[in-house]
Design an enzyme around this catalytic site. Structure first.
Site, PDB file in Angstrom:
ATOM      1  N   HIS A 118       1.070  -1.227   0.088  1.00 41.49           N
ATOM      2  CA  HIS A 118       0.171  -0.059   0.016  1.00 41.49           C
ATOM      3  C   HIS A 118       0.829   1.395  -0.051  1.00 41.49           C
ATOM      4  O   HIS A 118       2.129   1.158   0.480  1.00 41.49           O
ATOM      5  CB  HIS A 118      -0.820  -0.210   1.113  1.00 41.49           C
ATOM      6  CG  HIS A 118      -2.030   1.060   1.488  1.00 41.49           C
ATOM      7  ND1 HIS A 118      -1.479   2.556   1.833  1.00 41.49           N
ATOM      8  CD2 HIS A 118      -3.384   1.077   1.407  1.00 41.49           C
ATOM      9  CE1 HIS A 118      -2.609   2.888   2.157  1.00 41.49           C
ATOM     10  NE2 HIS A 118      -3.786   2.305   1.832  1.00 41.49           N
ATOM     11  N   ASP A 195       3.254  -4.199   7.869  1.00 45.95           N
ATOM     12  CA  ASP A 195       2.131  -3.363   7.749  1.00 45.95           C
ATOM     13  C   ASP A 195       1.127  -4.385   8.155  1.00 45.95           C
ATOM     14  O   ASP A 195       0.615  -5.322   7.235  1.00 45.95           O
ATOM     15  CB  ASP A 195       2.111  -3.036   6.281  1.00 45.95           C
ATOM     16  CG  ASP A 195       0.491  -2.276   6.140  1.00 45.95           C
ATOM     17  OD1 ASP A 195      -0.168  -2.301   6.812  1.00 45.95           O
ATOM     18  OD2 ASP A 195       0.652  -1.395   5.037  1.00 45.95           O
ATOM     19  N   GLN A 198      -3.992  -4.713   7.039  1.00 46.72           N
ATOM     20  CA  GLN A 198      -5.224  -5.804   6.497  1.00 46.72           C
ATOM     21  C   GLN A 198      -5.105  -6.976   7.517  1.00 46.72           C
ATOM     22  O   GLN A 198      -6.101  -7.751   7.687  1.00 46.72           O
ATOM     23  CB  GLN A 198      -5.058  -6.186   5.083  1.00 46.72           C
ATOM     24  CG  GLN A 198      -5.330  -5.045   4.231  1.00 46.72           C
ATOM     25  CD  GLN A 198      -6.674  -4.450   4.326  1.00 46.72           C
ATOM     26  OE1 GLN A 198      -7.783  -5.234   4.893  1.00 46.72           O
ATOM     27  NE2 GLN A 198      -6.846  -3.300   3.959  1.00 46.72           N
ATOM     28  N   LYS A 221     -10.186  -0.395  10.711  1.00 52.75           N
ATOM     29  CA  LYS A 221     -10.444  -1.445  10.080  1.00 52.75           C
ATOM     30  C   LYS A 221     -10.700  -2.832  10.643  1.00 52.75           C
ATOM     31  O   LYS A 221     -11.072  -3.986  10.053  1.00 52.75           O
ATOM     32  CB  LYS A 221      -8.999  -1.877   8.833  1.00 52.75           C
ATOM     33  CG  LYS A 221      -8.878  -0.579   7.920  1.00 52.75           C
ATOM     34  CD  LYS A 221      -7.553  -1.105   7.064  1.00 52.75           C
ATOM     35  CE  LYS A 221      -7.019   0.016   6.368  1.00 52.75           C
ATOM     36  NZ  LYS A 221      -7.700   0.311   5.139  1.00 52.75           N
ATOM     37  N   CYS A 360      -4.962   2.708  -3.237  1.00 53.48           N
ATOM     38  CA  CYS A 360      -3.643   3.129  -2.986  1.00 53.48           C
ATOM     39  C   CYS A 360      -2.522   1.984  -3.118  1.00 53.48           C
ATOM     40  O   CYS A 360      -1.620   1.709  -2.425  1.00 53.48           O
ATOM     41  CB  CYS A 360      -3.777   3.468  -1.508  1.00 53.48           C
ATOM     42  SG  CYS A 360      -4.801   4.769  -0.959  1.00 53.48           S
TER      43      CYS A 360
HETATM   44  N1  PMP Z   1      -1.582  -0.619   4.658  1.00 51.45           N
HETATM   45  C1  PMP Z   1      -2.690  -1.403   4.073  1.00 51.45           C
HETATM   46  C2  PMP Z   1      -2.301  -2.789   3.428  1.00 51.45           C
HETATM   47  C3  PMP Z   1      -4.012  -0.856   3.770  1.00 51.45           C
HETATM   48  O1  PMP Z   1      -4.901  -1.548   3.276  1.00 51.45           O
HETATM   49  C4  PMP Z   1      -4.292   0.489   4.427  1.00 51.45           C
HETATM   50  C5  PMP Z   1      -5.617   0.914   4.119  1.00 51.45           C
HETATM   51  N2  PMP Z   1      -6.248   1.065   3.070  1.00 51.45           N
HETATM   52  C6  PMP Z   1      -3.167   0.988   5.008  1.00 51.45           C
HETATM   53  C7  PMP Z   1      -1.784   0.480   5.006  1.00 51.45           C
HETATM   54  C8  PMP Z   1      -3.524   2.466   5.654  1.00 51.45           C
HETATM   55  O2  PMP Z   1      -4.348   2.582   6.250  1.00 51.45           O
HETATM   56  P1  PMP Z   1      -4.833   3.976   7.058  1.00 51.45           P
HETATM   57  O3  PMP Z   1      -5.214   4.660   6.029  1.00 51.45           O
HETATM   58  O4  PMP Z   1      -5.794   3.579   8.105  1.00 51.45           O
HETATM   59  O5  PMP Z   1      -3.621   4.542   7.705  1.00 51.45           O
END
Ligand code: PMP
Length: 405
Positions: A118, A195, A198, A221, A360
């Site tokens: 991401h 990270d 998910q 999430k 993203c």
């Molecule tokens: N890493 C991953 C794999 C994600 O799916 C997301 C959210 N789509 C993020 C990081 C970032 O999360 P946040 O926008 O809540 O900081």
């Protein structure tokens, strides 16, 4: 097994939006009443600033906030002093990149990432690479959607100072073999940053078994409110980490010229934290632990397999991501040459909420050879009927758009 239909009753959003099929939990999950009530209860009974007042109300607020830290520690199989409250996974990853990277990265060093990251686990490292002269490399993934382990082995060198990877892809659903890759990276002396944005909502996670130094997650999430996330750090890794933000609450002693810092986790929580949000996140962790994360994962897997089987009925539907046990409840797809935004709007007309765009993850889509995709993602409140509704809506969309495809 979870009774997802019964669980829907815990989530007021469904009673307030009859007929809604919500398949966008990978972007942000819905909230159970237990979380909403924990936040209201805190504001109605216990709110004051934390770690400051010598009066009973402030002590109660502090106790509630520190209870949330213990709940998150239990959720992750960690110790409370390894849990740093931040806003979200993005902030957790930036904190790590800046605090660690500014101190340790030099010209010629390599930051090893993956092509399924991401942007939250790419851009902070790019900013650090620009400042330090370090170089970014990224492990590619195979056409099945799994990390190319041979490429990883070849790219991991003595120059690798950081290895950052996602536990579970937000587009492909792939669950990476984090413990194995992290062990190899740490053996080479690299810092390992995971990270878990998910992973944490879907997988039973014991951070101590991941061989990682840092693990980032977003509360929103995993049934918690927006504005609260966690950076977990191995105790020794946190102890070595200089602060990222300075201010109140994170110091031991301050003179005009200099300060000494509080030990972790306070060192990384400058200023008034998101108290109510952390408390809400603690309640979400309790809710998930009561369901049992093994059951959550099993539910995810069963729904995913059912969805993949049924979606195969739709002609012209192109599905991304691996087939196998190493895949969570995320299905990204394209229908013929239709733009995913048009497809998502058509599904919305049928009451089915999916995400569309690059999620993203532009380098990931570039590797797939498409600019964007539509994505359905499942969570504890999704049922087989939700999958049926998605299937019917996709079939209708295909009929409707037939002449454009
Ligand atoms: N890493 C991953 C794999 C994600 O799916 C997301 C959210 N789509 C993020 C990081 C970032 O999360 P946040 O926008 O809540 O900081």
């Amino acid at each position: 097994m979870l009774d997802a239909q019964a669980l829907k009753g815990d989530f007021p959003i469904f009673a307030n939006n009859p007929g809604l099929v919500f398949l966008d939990s990978a972007a942000s999950s819905q909230k159970p009443r237990a979380v909403i009530e924990a936040i209201s209860r805190y504001y109605e009974h216990d709110h004051a600033n934390v770690h400051r007042g010598a009066y009973a109300l402030s002590e109660r607020a502090t106790e509630a906030y520190e209870t949330a830290r213990r709940q998150m520690a239990r959720f992750l199989g960690a110790q409370p002093d390894e849990i740093v409250f931040v806003r979200n996974a993005t902030e957790a990853l930036n904190l790590t990149a800046y605090a660690w990277g500014l101190e340790h990265l030099r010209s010629g060093d390599e930051i090893l990432l993956t092509e399924m990251e991401h942007h939250a686990n790419l851009v902070p490292w790019q900013l650090l690479a620009r400042r330090s002269g370090a170089r970014i490399r990224a492990v590619p993934f195979t056409k099945e959607g799994r990390l190319d382990l041979d490429a990883f082995a070849a790219m991991l060198t003595d120059r690798t100072r950081v290895f950052g990877l996602t536990q579970m892809s937000n587009v492909l659903g792939t669950v990476n073999p984090v413990a194995e890759l992290a062990a190899a990276a740490r053996e080479r002396g690299a810092l390992v940053v995971v990270d878990g944005a998910q992973g944490a909502p879907h997988l039973p996670v014991r951070v101590s078994e991941l061989n990682a130094d840092f693990y980032a997650l977003s509360g929103h999430k995993m049934l918690g409110p927006t504005g609260a996330g966690v950076l977990w750090g191995r105790r020794e890794a946190l102890a070595d980490l200089p602060p990222f933000l300075g201010g109140g609450n994170m110091i031991e002693e301050v003179t005009i010229e200099r300060s000494s810092y509080a030990p972790p986790p306070q060192r990384f929580e400058a200023g008034t934290p998101a108290i109510a949000e952390a408390i809400g996140l603690g309640a979400a962790a309790d809710y998930l632990m009561a369901l049992g994360m093994e059951n959550v994962w099993e539910h995810d897997r069963a729904l995913l397999e059912y969805a993949l089987e049924r979606l195969a009925e739709v002609p012209d539907l192109h599905l991304y991501g691996p087939r196998g046990e190493d895949r969570g409840g995320v299905v990204a797809f394209n229908l013929g040459s239709l733009h995913p935004h048009d497809l998502a709007s058509a599904l919305d007309q049928a009451g089915v909420a999916v995400r569309s765009g690059h999620h993203c993850a532009q380098p990931l889509h570039r590797r797939l050879g498409v600019a964007a995709s539509a994505r359905a993602s499942f969570y504890v409140y999704n049922t087989r009927e939700d999958v049926e509704r998605l299937l019917q809506a996709l079939k209708e969309a295909r009929r409707f758009f037939a002449s454009w495809m």
